[in-house]
Design a protein around this motif. Sequence first.
Motif, PDB file in Angstrom:
ATOM      1  N   GLN A  81       0.827  -1.214   0.000  1.00 35.34           N
ATOM      2  CA  GLN A  81       0.000   0.000   0.000  1.00 35.34           C
ATOM      3  C   GLN A  81       0.855   1.256   0.000  1.00 35.34           C
ATOM      4  O   GLN A  81       2.074   1.191   0.163  1.00 35.34           O
ATOM      5  CB  GLN A  81      -0.892   0.007   1.247  1.00 35.34           C
ATOM      6  CG  GLN A  81      -2.067  -0.944   1.126  1.00 35.34           C
ATOM      7  CD  GLN A  81      -2.873  -1.015   2.408  1.00 35.34           C
ATOM      8  OE1 GLN A  81      -2.727  -0.171   3.294  1.00 35.34           O
ATOM      9  NE2 GLN A  81      -3.706  -2.030   2.515  1.00 35.34           N
ATOM     10  N   ASN A  82       0.159   2.383  -0.140  1.00 33.18           N
ATOM     11  CA  ASN A  82       0.813   3.708  -0.131  1.00 33.18           C
ATOM     12  C   ASN A  82       1.969   3.761  -1.136  1.00 33.18           C
ATOM     13  O   ASN A  82       3.063   4.194  -0.799  1.00 33.18           O
ATOM     14  CB  ASN A  82       1.359   4.043   1.269  1.00 33.18           C
ATOM     15  CG  ASN A  82       0.245   4.306   2.267  1.00 33.18           C
ATOM     16  OD1 ASN A  82      -0.886   4.577   1.877  1.00 33.18           O
ATOM     17  ND2 ASN A  82       0.569   4.206   3.542  1.00 33.18           N
ATOM     18  N   SER A  85       4.643   1.001   1.469  1.00 30.54           N
ATOM     19  CA  SER A  85       4.635   0.599   2.883  1.00 30.54           C
ATOM     20  C   SER A  85       4.877  -0.901   2.980  1.00 30.54           C
ATOM     21  O   SER A  85       4.412  -1.658   2.118  1.00 30.54           O
ATOM     22  CB  SER A  85       3.289   0.927   3.517  1.00 30.54           C
ATOM     23  OG  SER A  85       3.067   2.305   3.494  1.00 30.54           O
TER      24      SER A  85
END
Length: 308
Positions: free
Chosen positions: A27-28, A43
């Motif tokens: 993610q991110n 992440s």
Amino acid sequence: MAICFLMVICFIWMPFFTSAALLTPPQNITILSTNMKHFLIWSPVAEIAPGEVIKYSVEFQGEYERDYANDSWIPIAECTDVSITQCDITEDISATVPYNLRVRASTGTQASLWATLNGFFNRVTTSLIPPMLTVTTDGYHLLAELEHLGPAFEFWIFYWKKGPESTVYHKVVRESTTTVHLETMEAGAEYCVKAQTYVEAINRSSNFSEVQCVKSEDAKVILLTFAPLFLIIFFVAVLVLPFLAWKTCRICQYSFCPDEVLPDTLKLTASPAKILKERGEEMEKCDESVQVLPSEDILLHFWIHETL
Ligand SMILES: *[C@@H]1O[C@H](CO)[C@@H](O)[C@H](O)[C@H]1NC(C)=O
Ligand SMILES: *[C@@H]1O[C@H](CO)[C@@H](O)[C@H](O)[C@H]1NC(C)=O
Ligand SMILES: *[C@@H]1O[C@H](CO)[C@@H](O)[C@H](O)[C@H]1NC(C)=O
Ligand SMILES: *[C@@H]1O[C@H](CO)[C@@H](O)[C@H](O)[C@H]1NC(C)=O
């Protein structure tokens, strides 16, 4: 029978579905791009079983792959099965077009789904930082030194003499490895310099660096600094020049009439007869050297001999 067959199929495929569901995609996902260096970061993914090493793989898709290569993705070799959560994609972003990027996590046999960057990345959006500029003087020379940023960068240097209505001069530097000579300064004047980087590939330039000003040395200061040097030069001239002149005279003498001047020791120890003989030989030598003359000179010689 059919139900049993379906159940078997479901059973066989079960681990794949569950593993994909268990290992969440990264993610991110973001891009950090500064001075034409691009990094993809994300992440870390939580591990399913303790002690399991999670590896990541990154792939990219440029305009060509999207439009002409069937939407294919190209793996980035340096970022395949790596345990860090960032990838240097500078080498792969080789054109000023929109790129798509994706990353997935894996542990041994299991792999997550691909997670794609939100939107496209174009290197034209890179942040260009104002260059590090060092302005110095060397006597009356105004010098600028710039940090090295690689072949993609040009440096635009602006400089001017401080004062009312001063003209701003402009110099473009492609190689930033050496010190750049900007101008020969007027004595006692103050000069200011600022610089910006320019990247031709994206037709963009950075903001200006902070303006740096330096004052050139006064004529008096220069004179004081170099006074001892001038003194040394003066003494050298006074002592060495007469010696050189004398030496030159000696050399002239030797070349016109060689062996004419004998060492003093020889003069003292040799007998008068020998000295006379040697004198005679010297005369001959001198005559020999005189004999190589143009015909008119020989005629003149004869005429002088006859008349005397
Ligand atoms: C993603 O970023 C947000 C905010 O920066 C943070 O709160 C969140 O924990 C991050 N997600 C992961 C999986 O680390
Ligand atoms: C493009 O993809 C389609 C279906 O995914 C496939 O049938 C076709 O052979 C591919 N073409 C190329 C050139 O790879
Ligand atoms: C670069 O951009 C400027 C405007 O910022 C434009 O005037 C110029 O034509 C561009 N040059 C190239 C080579 O695209
Ligand atoms: C450049 O300067 C402008 C205004 O002075 C500022 O808004 C911008 O953030 C600066 N850009 C960089 C990369 O420092």
